[in-house]
Design an enzyme around this catalytic site. Sequence first.
Site, PDB file in Angstrom:
ATOM      1  N   ASP A 187      -4.890  -6.023  -7.842  1.00 31.01           N
ATOM      2  CA  ASP A 187      -5.090  -5.434  -6.531  1.00 31.01           C
ATOM      3  C   ASP A 187      -5.478  -3.963  -6.778  1.00 31.01           C
ATOM      4  OD1 ASP A 187      -5.190  -5.161  -3.795  1.00 31.01           O
ATOM      5  OD2 ASP A 187      -3.221  -6.033  -3.426  1.00 31.01           O
ATOM      6  N   HIS A 234       0.836  -1.202   0.000  1.00 35.35           N
ATOM      7  CA  HIS A 234       0.000   0.000   0.000  1.00 35.35           C
ATOM      8  C   HIS A 234       0.872   1.255   0.000  1.00 35.35           C
ATOM      9  CE1 HIS A 234      -2.747  -3.052   1.685  1.00 35.35           C
ATOM     10  NE2 HIS A 234      -3.701  -2.338   1.127  1.00 35.35           N
TER      11      HIS A 234
END
Length: 626
Positions: A315, A241
């Site tokens: 993702d 992230h």
Amino acid sequence: MKLKTNLHKLSIQSMAISLAVLSACAAFAAAPVHLDRRGERWAATTLHRMTLEEKIGQMILPWARIEFMNVSNSAYLQLREEMRRYHVGGFGVTVFTEGSALLRSEPFEAAELTNSLQKDSKYPLLFAADFERGLSMRLNGATAFPAAMAFGAAGDKDLARQFGSITAQEARAIGIQWNWFPVADVNSNPANPIINTRSFGEDPAQVGELVAAYIEGARSAGMLTTVKHFPGHGDTDTDSHLTLARANASIDRLNQVELVPFRAAIAANVDSVMIAHITVPSIEPDPNRPASVSSKVITGMLKDQLGFKGLVVTDALDMGALTRVFSGTAAQISAQEAVEAIQAGNDMVIIPADLEGAYNGLLQAVKKGTLSQKRIDASVLKILRMKASVGLDRNRLVDLSMIDKEIAKPANLAVAQKVADRAITLVSDTHNLIPLQTKTTPVPEGQAAPASSQPASQAPSDLVTVIFTDNARTSEGGRALAHELRQHLPGATVLYVDEFNSSFIAPDVMNAVAAAKTVIAVAEAVPSARRTTPGQTNGSASLDQNAAQLLANIVKTAGNKTVVVAFGNPYIGTEIPGIGAYLCTFSNTAVSATSLVNALFGEIPIRGRLPVTLPGMAQRGAGLNR
């Protein structure tokens, strides 16, 4: 005559309403995931009548955040506008956040939202969510399961199968058909800050068995599954992230470890595979080409070598690991990400930072010939077939009157508690502290502890519990633990140490520890997106420096009377020398808090086994029985 006509119209309207209710009920009573001939025909016919713009929209999934919304509310109108302008084929369902804390919503609000959007959409929508621990990750009142690693410690495939089935039943009850789970990553790297307890463990065979069992249970109850994060995010030390992670495994190592659970998932008929934003030099030598935009990883390995024929999805496109690879405005970056992801072999892109940018990027790529119509059609047909496989070609809506009958059934809650109980693992107990030698008078369930109530043999200060957490105010697991402790020992002292007070509360903590006969030091640390601690930029699932030092001081000065509990991340203990008694829950949920306290006081047996190796402490498979 006019009266007869009006009665006839009323009769038709009543029949339509009845049929609508029956359709909603039928939609909720989810059959196993299955694509029949009718669904095949619907998918092919629907694809044929779609415009190019509508096809592009099917391939993008943005967020829809759950809250109560009047259909004239600006937030709802924005979602409806996204559907109509960009023709999106579905939404990822989540909630709002406050810092790292999720502001959970309610099941009825979720179902109202999915129903309203379905009614306003030209084509049936596919709703997806990250329900890694069941619906309770996003919604109040749902069955709350512990993290995946707790299932590894329990070591029971049937529990994983029930986990999948229960999550599917509850998700379908609120109109969500697709779960971005299970995690197939083999957590072989103790320094992994983002996978950690989200993984079933470090043994590829066990992870594969539990992954396959979950898929079987979920699909049997009508929920689409996603195995992630291909080709394996377990042996990394970076939160993707935040920035780009790197998996340095050789091809041989990938085949022996990382790819084992993915093969098991494919054999179990998993519906989709999510591609990680990580670099894998042994497959893709370009350091600036993450797996999620690499044709060598997706087409070459996943499709050609592993033979996966289902939906391939990225993702989230807004993650730092991918956005940092590209340059330009948010719209330009989203466009580049989307186009390169589809070129590499993905069928769908999710959560772009700029929806318009991703949509226009794909649309222009087709018009310029960078992407062919045939390539788009192949992906959209997969998406439509997935929708038909869960009955969206027949019914879109759910029956709101069924929600309070299907969410959090007592039998479901019992399964979640059983997993948490079975997961409790006693790694070491040098001074035989467990079970705690105290005479207790448990308070009946539902009753508050009397203020003057004291255990027969223990003064209020005899037992001190120190809970180390990120934020004492938002620590639901910590509060649940304190409640359970005080149900057993109403006079027990509970102190919270978090990142806001850890620098000045240490003297008070050490004074309380010095006066206590027994100390329980609970380290609550779990993987969380974009979380860092001072001095760490790649992510963290550890205590902050001040808290870690205070815990080390407790162990150093009171180790012979201290039980250290890893309330989540089991590797916490490897950072603290001299621990004599060490317990792991592998999760910080309320059910794990209940299990922990019951185990400490000898009210349930302890029989869990480590699903991971704790360097310098214990090997995988270790665990003492009590």
